[in-house]
Design an enzyme around this catalytic site. Structure first.
Site, PDB file in Angstrom:
ATOM      1  N   HIS A  99       0.638  -1.180  -0.113  1.00  0.00           N
ATOM      2  CA  HIS A  99      -0.265   0.043  -0.120  1.00  0.00           C
ATOM      3  C   HIS A  99       0.425   1.211   0.142  1.00  0.00           C
ATOM      4  O   HIS A  99       1.852   0.632   0.114  1.00  0.00           O
ATOM      5  CB  HIS A  99      -1.056   0.026   0.792  1.00  0.00           C
ATOM      6  CG  HIS A  99      -0.318   0.391   2.426  1.00  0.00           C
ATOM      7  ND1 HIS A  99       0.659  -0.871   3.189  1.00  0.00           N
ATOM      8  CD2 HIS A  99       0.393   1.294   3.596  1.00  0.00           C
ATOM      9  CE1 HIS A  99       1.064  -0.489   4.490  1.00  0.00           C
ATOM     10  NE2 HIS A  99       0.987   0.906   4.565  1.00  0.00           N
ATOM     11  N   ASP A 101       0.602   4.960   1.902  1.00  0.00           N
ATOM     12  CA  ASP A 101      -0.400   5.121   3.328  1.00  0.00           C
ATOM     13  C   ASP A 101      -1.844   6.503   3.159  1.00  0.00           C
ATOM     14  O   ASP A 101      -1.210   8.131   1.520  1.00  0.00           O
ATOM     15  CB  ASP A 101       0.921   6.153   4.225  1.00  0.00           C
ATOM     16  CG  ASP A 101       1.860   5.433   5.264  1.00  0.00           C
ATOM     17  OD1 ASP A 101       1.237   4.071   4.489  1.00  0.00           O
ATOM     18  OD2 ASP A 101       2.541   5.318   5.666  1.00  0.00           O
ATOM     19  N   HIS A 254       5.294   0.265   0.371  1.00  0.00           N
ATOM     20  CA  HIS A 254       5.640  -0.302   1.689  1.00  0.00           C
ATOM     21  C   HIS A 254       4.754  -1.604   1.586  1.00  0.00           C
ATOM     22  O   HIS A 254       3.178  -1.442   1.528  1.00  0.00           O
ATOM     23  CB  HIS A 254       5.995   0.131   2.869  1.00  0.00           C
ATOM     24  CG  HIS A 254       4.800   1.091   3.159  1.00  0.00           C
ATOM     25  ND1 HIS A 254       4.721   1.972   2.659  1.00  0.00           N
ATOM     26  CD2 HIS A 254       4.596   0.993   4.506  1.00  0.00           C
ATOM     27  CE1 HIS A 254       3.494   2.866   3.383  1.00  0.00           C
ATOM     28  NE2 HIS A 254       2.906   2.059   4.406  1.00  0.00           N
ATOM     29  N   ARG A 269       4.983   6.305  14.951  1.00  0.00           N
ATOM     30  CA  ARG A 269       5.151   6.461  13.658  1.00  0.00           C
ATOM     31  C   ARG A 269       4.072   8.562  13.149  1.00  0.00           C
ATOM     32  O   ARG A 269       3.526   9.080  14.058  1.00  0.00           O
ATOM     33  CB  ARG A 269       4.115   6.125  12.498  1.00  0.00           C
ATOM     34  CG  ARG A 269       3.033   6.682  11.083  1.00  0.00           C
ATOM     35  CD  ARG A 269       2.771   5.531  10.802  1.00  0.00           C
ATOM     36  NE  ARG A 269       1.424   6.503  10.081  1.00  0.00           N
ATOM     37  CZ  ARG A 269       0.491   5.967   8.760  1.00  0.00           C
ATOM     38  NH1 ARG A 269       1.394   5.140   8.802  1.00  0.00           N
ATOM     39  NH2 ARG A 269      -0.158   6.746   9.037  1.00  0.00           N
TER      40      ARG A 269
HETATM   41  C1  OGA Z   1       2.928   2.598   8.974  1.00  0.00           C
HETATM   42  C2  OGA Z   1       3.049   0.884   7.861  1.00  0.00           C
HETATM   43  C3  OGA Z   1       4.887   0.206   8.882  1.00  0.00           C
HETATM   44  C4  OGA Z   1       5.557  -1.220   9.507  1.00  0.00           C
HETATM   45  O1  OGA Z   1       3.184   2.757   9.176  1.00  0.00           O
HETATM   46  O2  OGA Z   1       1.951   3.156   7.709  1.00  0.00           O
HETATM   47  O3  OGA Z   1       2.990   0.604   6.891  1.00  0.00           O
HETATM   48  O4  OGA Z   1       6.529  -1.571   8.656  1.00  0.00           O
HETATM   49  N1  OGA Z   1       3.844   0.326   8.865  1.00  0.00           N
HETATM   50  O5  OGA Z   1       4.628  -1.135  10.290  1.00  0.00           O
HETATM   51 MN    MN Z   2       1.462   2.757   5.521  1.00  0.00          MN
END
Ligand code: OGA
Ligand code: MN
Length: 278
Positions: A99, A101, A254, A269
């Site tokens: 995806h 974000d 990612h 995050r």
């Molecule tokens: C995000 C996500 C990736 C992870 O925080 O947007 O996709 O490795 N996380 O936790």
């Molecule tokens: Mn993500």
């Protein structure tokens, strides 16, 4: 300009940056160098950082205004921080599946900055895929066809009632009744800083391509999502506590791998607001 100590993560994208303490007051020259490396390599990895939530937010603010997520509850003290947590008895993880974000927003975040607090003993890596490379590898005829197309994006599949994104013990959904709205973005976007074109559809939030019959849209989307995530375009980050990764959502998709059932993983995050894709 300040020279960074950079080494590549893989052939297609990503770099490790050594020699910086992101909790310190960084000069604007250093921030400019990080931004240039971010635009060039799309994914930057910094090891052995010791960052409080405030320090992570201050670092993020050097790249723009921080965003809050419309559908995921932020940290009680710091709404711009999301604690991305998988508990040992969760049945799946946040960010599992390829995806980009928040593409369901009219102005999706330009970048995400993730800091590892607690990682499983093994597993829990994150994959990234270079959407410029995925676009560049298409035939000229396919590029011409895609260049005028518009993708329809929605948070509905992940966050609306019954959506699966946050069935987690430690993460809470909010405002889920607003998640079904639709937003249109070009299927091929132009990076506002590098001028490079990139594929901009993803399997989590892109629900159709405007102007096509349902089966045409479904087949073309399936092809593009496969193209976007071929392993030749990817790199992989193995986390340690104190690893910080920042990625450019205008350039990459990612995938947070879920291969550590029964163990805990805690990432923190923050996200930086972006522009409307063109
Ligand atoms: C995000 C996500 C990736 C992870 O925080 O947007 O996709 O490795 N996380 O936790
Ligand atoms: Mn993500």
């Amino acid at each position: 300009m300040t020279q960074l100590d950079l080494s590549p993560l893989a052939g297609a994208l990503g770099a490790t940056v050594r020699g910086l303490d992101l909790g310190a007051e960084l000069s604007s020259e250093t921030i400019a160098a990080i931004r240039a490396a971010f635009v060039e390599h799309h994914v930057l990895v910094f090891r052995d950082q010791e960052l409080s939530p405030e320090q992570q937010m201050s670092f993020g603010r050097r790249f723009g205004e921080l965003d809050t997520h419309p559908f995921v509850e932020g940290n009680a003290e710091y709404p711009e921080v999301i604690d991305v947590v998988t508990e040992p008895d969760d049945v799946f993880n946040f960010g599992g599946g390829w995806h980009t974000d928040v593409t369901f927003l009219e102005e999706p975040d330009l970048g995400s900055i993730l800091y590892a607090v607690d990682v499983p003993q093994g597993g829990g890596d994150t994959l990234f895929s270079n959407q410029h490379a995925a676009y560049d590898a298409l035939s000229e005829t396919m590029k011409e066809m895609l260049d005028g197309l518009v993708g329809i994006h929605s948070a509905g599949p992940q966050y609306a009632d019954g959506g699966s994104s946050t069935f987690h013990k430690s993460m809470k959904t909010k405002e889920a009744d607003l998640a079904s709205a639709f937003v249109a973005h070009p299927v091929v976007r132009t990076h506002p800083e590098s001028g490079e074109k990139a594929l901009y559809v993803n399997g989590a939030f892109t629900v159709s391509i405007a102007g096509l019959h349902g089966d045409e849209s479904a087949h073309l989307l399936r092809f593009l999502i496969r193209q976007a995530t071929k392993e030749i375009f990817t790199c992989r980050v193995q986390w340690e506590p104190g690893t910080l990764v920042m990625w450019d959502n205008r350039s990459v998709q990612h995938y947070a791998l879920y291969d550590y059932a029964g163990q805990r993983r805690h990432m923190r995050r923050v996200t930086v607001k972006g522009d409307r894709p063109t």
